[in-house]
Design a protein around this motif. Sequence first.
Motif, mmCIF file in Angstrom:
data_model
loop_
_atom_site.group_PDB
_atom_site.id
_atom_site.type_symbol
_atom_site.label_atom_id
_atom_site.label_comp_id
_atom_site.label_asym_id
_atom_site.label_seq_id
_atom_site.Cartn_x
_atom_site.Cartn_y
_atom_site.Cartn_z
ATOM 1 N N ASN A 46 49.815 27.021 41.162
ATOM 2 C CA ASN A 46 50.630 27.349 42.334
ATOM 3 C C ASN A 46 51.259 28.734 42.244
ATOM 4 O O ASN A 46 51.443 29.412 43.265
ATOM 5 C CB ASN A 46 51.734 26.298 42.509
ATOM 6 C CG ASN A 46 51.189 24.957 42.935
ATOM 7 O OD1 ASN A 46 50.002 24.834 43.247
ATOM 8 N ND2 ASN A 46 52.031 23.949 42.951
ATOM 9 N N VAL A 47 51.596 29.170 41.031
ATOM 10 C CA VAL A 47 52.264 30.466 40.874
ATOM 11 C C VAL A 47 51.272 31.622 40.835
ATOM 12 O O VAL A 47 51.684 32.780 40.754
ATOM 13 C CB VAL A 47 53.112 30.478 39.584
ATOM 14 C CG1 VAL A 47 54.198 29.430 39.650
ATOM 15 C CG2 VAL A 47 52.241 30.260 38.351
ATOM 16 N N ALA A 48 49.966 31.315 40.888
ATOM 17 C CA ALA A 48 48.954 32.356 40.682
ATOM 18 C C ALA A 48 48.230 32.761 41.952
ATOM 19 O O ALA A 48 47.293 33.572 41.889
ATOM 20 C CB ALA A 48 47.921 31.867 39.658
ATOM 21 N N VAL A 49 48.644 32.231 43.092
ATOM 22 C CA VAL A 49 47.892 32.486 44.327
ATOM 23 C C VAL A 49 47.821 33.974 44.639
ATOM 24 O O VAL A 49 46.749 34.519 44.939
ATOM 25 C CB VAL A 49 48.513 31.696 45.500
ATOM 26 C CG1 VAL A 49 47.858 32.101 46.823
ATOM 27 C CG2 VAL A 49 48.359 30.195 45.275
ATOM 28 N N GLN A 50 48.953 34.655 44.539
ATOM 29 C CA GLN A 50 48.952 36.088 44.860
ATOM 30 C C GLN A 50 48.143 36.884 43.832
ATOM 31 O O GLN A 50 47.395 37.805 44.195
ATOM 32 C CB GLN A 50 50.390 36.606 44.922
ATOM 33 C CG GLN A 50 51.172 36.090 46.128
ATOM 34 C CD GLN A 50 52.557 36.693 46.217
ATOM 35 O OE1 GLN A 50 53.117 37.126 45.218
ATOM 36 N NE2 GLN A 50 53.116 36.709 47.416
ATOM 37 N N VAL A 51 48.273 36.546 42.560
ATOM 38 C CA VAL A 51 47.528 37.251 41.511
ATOM 39 C C VAL A 51 46.024 37.055 41.700
ATOM 40 O O VAL A 51 45.235 38.010 41.591
ATOM 41 C CB VAL A 51 47.968 36.763 40.122
ATOM 42 C CG1 VAL A 51 47.095 37.377 39.034
ATOM 43 C CG2 VAL A 51 49.431 37.101 39.882
ATOM 44 N N LEU A 52 45.606 35.822 41.977
ATOM 45 C CA LEU A 52 44.184 35.554 42.191
ATOM 46 C C LEU A 52 43.656 36.313 43.405
ATOM 47 O O LEU A 52 42.531 36.830 43.387
ATOM 48 C CB LEU A 52 43.960 34.049 42.374
ATOM 49 C CG LEU A 52 44.127 33.189 41.116
ATOM 50 C CD1 LEU A 52 44.068 31.711 41.481
ATOM 51 C CD2 LEU A 52 43.054 33.513 40.094
ATOM 52 N N GLY A 53 44.458 36.374 44.457
ATOM 53 C CA GLY A 53 44.042 37.131 45.641
ATOM 54 C C GLY A 53 43.836 38.599 45.335
ATOM 55 O O GLY A 53 42.865 39.212 45.790
ATOM 56 N N ARG A 54 44.742 39.166 44.529
ATOM 57 C CA ARG A 54 44.627 40.585 44.159
ATOM 58 C C ARG A 54 43.438 40.811 43.233
ATOM 59 O O ARG A 54 42.671 41.751 43.413
ATOM 60 C CB ARG A 54 45.921 41.040 43.496
ATOM 61 C CG ARG A 54 45.936 42.517 43.138
ATOM 62 C CD ARG A 54 47.268 42.953 42.576
ATOM 63 N NE ARG A 54 47.552 42.332 41.287
ATOM 64 C CZ ARG A 54 48.491 41.427 41.085
ATOM 65 N NH1 ARG A 54 49.235 41.014 42.103
ATOM 66 N NH2 ARG A 54 48.697 40.922 39.883
ATOM 67 N N GLU A 55 43.275 39.930 42.210
ATOM 68 C CA GLU A 55 42.194 40.109 41.237
ATOM 69 C C GLU A 55 40.819 39.929 41.873
ATOM 70 O O GLU A 55 39.853 40.596 41.480
ATOM 71 C CB GLU A 55 42.369 39.112 40.089
ATOM 72 C CG GLU A 55 43.588 39.345 39.215
ATOM 73 C CD GLU A 55 43.404 40.517 38.273
ATOM 74 O OE1 GLU A 55 42.246 40.831 37.935
ATOM 75 O OE2 GLU A 55 44.424 41.123 37.882
ATOM 76 N N MET A 56 40.717 39.021 42.840
ATOM 77 C CA MET A 56 39.417 38.725 43.441
ATOM 78 C C MET A 56 39.235 39.374 44.804
ATOM 79 O O MET A 56 38.228 39.139 45.476
ATOM 80 C CB MET A 56 39.239 37.209 43.567
ATOM 81 C CG MET A 56 39.113 36.507 42.225
ATOM 82 S SD MET A 56 38.607 34.782 42.419
ATOM 83 C CE MET A 56 38.068 34.417 40.741
ATOM 84 N N ALA A 58 40.642 38.897 47.709
ATOM 85 C CA ALA A 58 40.446 37.864 48.725
ATOM 86 C C ALA A 58 41.785 37.574 49.406
ATOM 87 O O ALA A 58 42.846 37.715 48.791
ATOM 88 C CB ALA A 58 39.895 36.588 48.096
ATOM 89 N N PRO A 59 41.766 37.181 50.673
ATOM 90 C CA PRO A 59 43.014 36.851 51.367
ATOM 91 C C PRO A 59 43.654 35.587 50.794
ATOM 92 O O PRO A 59 42.975 34.717 50.239
ATOM 93 C CB PRO A 59 42.576 36.635 52.822
ATOM 94 C CG PRO A 59 41.129 36.276 52.738
ATOM 95 C CD PRO A 59 40.588 37.028 51.559
ATOM 96 N N ILE A 60 44.961 35.467 50.970
ATOM 97 C CA ILE A 60 45.699 34.305 50.464
ATOM 98 C C ILE A 60 45.172 33.017 51.089
ATOM 99 O O ILE A 60 45.115 31.972 50.433
ATOM 100 C CB ILE A 60 47.200 34.462 50.752
ATOM 101 C CG1 ILE A 60 47.754 35.700 50.029
ATOM 102 C CG2 ILE A 60 47.968 33.215 50.326
ATOM 103 C CD1 ILE A 60 47.617 35.635 48.529
ATOM 104 N N SER A 61 44.767 33.082 52.356
ATOM 105 C CA SER A 61 44.251 31.883 53.032
ATOM 106 C C SER A 61 43.016 31.331 52.335
ATOM 107 O O SER A 61 42.771 30.115 52.342
ATOM 108 C CB SER A 61 43.927 32.206 54.495
ATOM 109 O OG SER A 61 42.974 33.259 54.576
ATOM 110 N N THR A 62 42.223 32.204 51.720
ATOM 111 C CA THR A 62 41.047 31.757 50.957
ATOM 112 C C THR A 62 41.454 31.239 49.584
ATOM 113 O O THR A 62 41.016 30.167 49.150
ATOM 114 C CB THR A 62 40.045 32.911 50.802
ATOM 115 O OG1 THR A 62 39.594 33.330 52.090
ATOM 116 C CG2 THR A 62 38.845 32.472 49.966
ATOM 117 N N ILE A 63 42.304 32.000 48.891
ATOM 118 C CA ILE A 63 42.720 31.625 47.544
ATOM 119 C C ILE A 63 43.505 30.320 47.554
ATOM 120 O O ILE A 63 43.478 29.557 46.571
ATOM 121 C CB ILE A 63 43.553 32.753 46.911
ATOM 122 C CG1 ILE A 63 42.692 34.006 46.734
ATOM 123 C CG2 ILE A 63 44.122 32.319 45.577
ATOM 124 C CD1 ILE A 63 41.492 33.800 45.816
#
Length: 485
Positions: A46-56, A58-63
């Motif tokens: 749950n705390v990694a949504v923004q980091v995953l979006g930046r690393e990949m 991809a938009p937050i809606s996808t992550i």
Amino acid sequence: MYGVTIHRTENDTAYEPLASEGALRRLSLVVALGAIMTVLDTTIVNVAVQVLGREMDAPISTIQWVVTGYTLALSMTIPITGWATGRFGGRTLWLTSLVLFIAGSVLCGLAWSPASLIAFRIVQGVGGGLLMPVGQAMLARAAGPKRLGRAMAVVSVPAMLAPVLGPVLGGWLLDHVSWRWMFLINVPVCGMALLLALVLLPRGADRPGERRPLDTRGLLLLSPGLAALVYGLSAAGDSGRPDTRAVLGILGGTLLLGGFVLHALRRRDAALVDVRLFADRGFGASAAALCLYGVAMFGIVILLPLFDQIVLGGDTLEAGLLVAPLGAGAIITMLVAGRLTDRVGARVPTVLGLLVVLAGTAALTTIGAGTGPGVIAGMIFVIGLGHGLVTPSLMAAAYVRLSRAAIPAATALATVVVRVGSALGAAVGAIVLQLLAPSADDLLTVAGERLVPAFEGSFRFAAVVLAIAVLPALLLPKPSTVDGH
């Protein structure tokens, strides 16, 4: 035909304890160790949504589907556990599920795109959805009615630690290592559980039962219905209001679940899950109390980090640490609750625990912008003390009057109830906070003292739900009723 015996009888010797004290402790260790990472994975990302979006890129809606995909796979898998346990045996199914979860974790750690990560999270969710209910069923069947409290106390540890450790561990891994280790960290822990299970789990103690056919129509109603309802409630919680996604999910899920109930009542013994278990006083009262308690507790767990971040100005790590006393308090009383339940029945520790949680929640209704984190932590610690009494006692009460044959189906049904209650609690907590806020924009900015009355009202709502949960808890059977005298 596969039959489910609800009440034990004088001839129901199959539910005598299968395991000695030492064997039960070993089984409890293996089940808890295997389940803890699967439960942790419901919150760690749950705390990694923004980091995953930046690393990949991809938009937050996808992550967001990295979280949602795991939750939905978990939910859709739960209903099949009762049938699968009877068909393949608890040991075989548990080992298979753990291997599937480990494989999904490795693949998530190696994911190269948002689509691959979402797909591998679904694999994880399928394995994780089977592990906890199958483990509970094995423990309940091995313990026998007189040791259920102690067995359920041990297996409830993962559920108590997940809301506390998930965000903290996820935040630490993001800050100091890599997002990939949020998944790879599962491998050594679950690998150790797998090795221990191969050595310690008895091969003949939990053999397959009667090979009844799979209720395909029931599966097509119950699994998508549960997933749709959980998705709709999650969407409502994310947005703080019942938007189109939430309404469609909740409505569709409710219709499918209603269809399953009608189907199950017609199919009776051949249904995927026997809803007649709700007619048993112990199971029905336990399920009602578990659902209401889940609504209140998950609402509190959602609200506290928000209060810390919005009102007190804390960061993600501080918000996660604020909930840590909940787990500390629960662990103190958990083992006492197990032994007390085995000795006097579930009613006394459950009601006592609910009153303690209610007292801590009532204290939360008085906090404000000037309340120190230490004071809030003390209130949460009190809630944790009550939580450690309630959870294992209610879990034991669900099984104590059932035959061994009924336990796999009861475990699946109880897990469905808990899953719906937790999703409902998270959604209702966010919606009540939104409704009580001065304006919708206040939740998107640092509102400070302007949101304090909204939080106070939300905690009051949770306290009311806890008070209502006392009513079914009072209906839990007395020990004399449990023993059949």
